[in-house]
Design an enzyme around this catalytic site. Sequence first.
Site, PDB file in Angstrom:
ATOM      1  N   ASP A 231       0.792  -1.515   0.158  1.00 22.26           N
ATOM      2  CA  ASP A 231       0.028  -0.025   0.209  1.00 22.26           C
ATOM      3  C   ASP A 231       0.629   1.516   0.329  1.00 22.26           C
ATOM      4  OD1 ASP A 231      -2.685   1.447  -0.088  1.00 22.26           O
ATOM      5  OD2 ASP A 231      -3.293   0.441   1.491  1.00 22.26           O
ATOM      6  N   TRP A 232       0.081   2.439  -0.091  1.00 23.70           N
ATOM      7  CA  TRP A 232       1.311   4.166  -0.647  1.00 23.70           C
ATOM      8  C   TRP A 232       1.793   3.988   1.253  1.00 23.70           C
ATOM      9  CZ3 TRP A 232      -0.267   1.964  -4.977  1.00 23.70           C
ATOM     10  CH2 TRP A 232       0.110   2.276  -5.499  1.00 23.70           C
TER      11      TRP A 232
END
Length: 864
Positions: A231-232
């Site tokens: 995920d970012w």
Amino acid sequence: MPPSDFSKVDISAIVPQLTTDEAISLIAGVGFWHTHAVPRLSIPAIKVSDGPNGIRGNHFFMGTPAKCLPCATALGATWDTELIHEVGAKLLAPEAKLRQASVILAPTCNIQRSPLGGRSFESFSEDPFLSGMLAAAYVNGVQSGGIGTTIKHFVANDKEQDRMGYDSIVSPRALREIYLMPFMLAQKLAQPWAYMTAYNRVNGTHASENPTVLKNLLRNEWKFNGMVMSDWFGVYSVSESINAGLDLEMPGVRKWRTIEKVGHSIVSRKVTVRTIKERATKVLELVQRCAKECPEILDGDGEERTHESEEDTALMRRVAASSLVLLKNTNNVLPLDATKLKKVAVIGGNAKATVLSGGGSAALKASYFVSPYDGIIKALGKDVDVTYSEGARAFMTMPSLDYEMLTESGVRGWIGKWYCNGGDGFTAVGEPVKTHKIDETQLFISTSQPPGLTRKWTLMLEGRLKPRPVNTKFEFGLTVAGRAKLFVDGNLVIDNWTKQRPGEAFFGQGTVEEHGVYELSANTSHHIVVHFVNVRGPSDGEPDDASGSAVMESSAAVRLGGAPVQDPQQSLEDAVSLAQAADVAIVVVGLNSDWETEGYDRTTLALPGKTDELVKRVGEVNKNTVVVTQSGSSITMPWVDSVAGLVHAWYLGNATGDAIADVLFGKVNPAGKLSLTFPKRLEDVSSFGHFHSENGKIRYAEDLFVGYKHFQHSKVEPLFPFGYGLSYTTFAYENLKVSKPAITTKDGHADIQVTVSLTVKNTGHAAGSEVAQVYISHPKTSDLTHPPLLLKAFGKAHDIAPGASKDITLSLDKYAVSHWDESIGSWVVESGEYGVHVGPSSESLPLKGSIVIEKGRAFEWNGL
């Protein structure tokens, strides 16, 4: 050669040619949305895009107008895998191509432990089987269009507060039977091209560096052969994540996997070049798959586009209407007959508001939007007297002024001028680097500032507020990730610069919204200026030092909102008066992207402000009160006994108003079923008391008893049960037949096959669709604890005519009668009699049968 020619290369021959630096570059992103290209070896970059309920494209700020679909809980409420496949193939995949994105970052199929979860609206359901079957349909639909999917967030990522630090402590059995099950079903039935790891820890180790989850389970047991990305900003190490099997770190901003850091890990023997190239191989395999499946994206011009068609608009409307759930219909107040109505009161904070979806990664700029009010007006026609009152405000932050700002020439929007800052870091110098019109007042600029600016820069926003017909006290709200001041007619109205209060906006980087009131003169276009700098301001006790203040290099943002000052009690009384004078009162209330969003969780299930009081009061003065609620997860309804009709409308995207009107006025017979339980109170939710992170730990103490399983096990009566939904007609369930279990073997793996068939008869006076739900109960002779009922099959019979019947045939496999045995680490089928319960909801199961697994035919297995 064109980039798509990478589809023809031999990756096993390419990988040895990579230098170590090139291999390191490939295992981290570039910017926010791209993988790394290696021109020397003709390796192209691919672009990914957020996509829980639509494909946004590269930019939060001034994004490309796009289709916003109903949120995942709404899609879950359709209980229609064929429709979800159609959404993926006909809407999402083409939208991705228009945004030049080869892979979408969806679907989300985490489990809703609690409706308080900020991103609950992004996941399909509280039930793992429903979630998994819909996720598989979504994946198959999108990927049939040549676009890759990234199933997320793997795994046990079920709340937002402390999301990068908390440890989800889950029993092995609950992890398998509840939280991993949707992913397992999607992997078994659809094979997503990519997985995205969760931010949190799972039983002690962050998901992005968890070899038990990524290697042992996903790769070895489930045989996943695609790519795993983070995920970012969800990577917290160099060697640990690489060695655990995380192929790609995203984004390429503030990344761990720089050539310097990974190089240091190589020389310190914490990671090997071989392992790095194994990770790079998976990235290259995904790039090659994208080149093969959709070469026109890689060979295209990279420009994002918008396209609408009558067919797409009709499908958007049909999908939205299919998700609406009719919860109450006393005396058949619905559907409304527009030809018999003379006066209708439309009331509520959501009636005219632009409520598209929840907030965060799901946010996008809609290509069009129909409000509930506009949809109702169109359905009623011109001969009906329609009155309106907001009644009670629903917003947390002041509403955007997207349609209230005008340029000097009278065009919608305002003018933005970007400047480099001088040596003090705060002061704009020289001529503007760029000047352009901006048509939004929520500007999450992120990394979308124009090129040529200094690291610290200024944005001056200038426009005029649309005139008001009377003198009006107007309240403005200003939120920033950076610092800003608001001036009206040259007067300082809000100072969110000199001292700041940290808040939760803009993914936790923003301030609390600061407010200011200004007296607007009638028929006057007041001059508005916002002076913004991408350097955070000081909090109490901090010095205002540009050199020491945080620079918002990838999260700069400013939001201006506003609304007339309102007397809450007078507004409520006005609404009640209008309702009392009307034939029908349609009350549209609920939440919005302020309340349900990525970044933080809800704190209550109650509707905002005076909303509950408003609905109760209106229901008391008008016996024909119909309430439409909007939220992505469950809410409490203390007024439910005071109203005649109740429709839950979720977040429906572009077609919101048309879909609501279609159901209210009978153009569509509602067939949605709740994808999660609506409790009477928060205390009835299974995770109550242990939902929040305590010293970094979240104990999943409810274990297997999530959602309806808890309500049935503890004999707690919900407000509305899982799977519940009414129709404008009635149905009878008949002729249940359950076949004897057949043990089959394929590729060395044993399975069980059971066929469940039944007949659904329309016993009412309108054509309608119905969802038949099959729940299994485990043998009473089992030594283990099991939930009373488990959803294991469902099927939707469409458009059954009055008096007609349709047969439904459903299949059960070994997972319908199995459990995870922690003592041996395997799935196990016990011998004994399993109950089969069939009906229209988890609390209404009129048909009953059984499956008998004889002694000696029980078995155990690992893998899919």
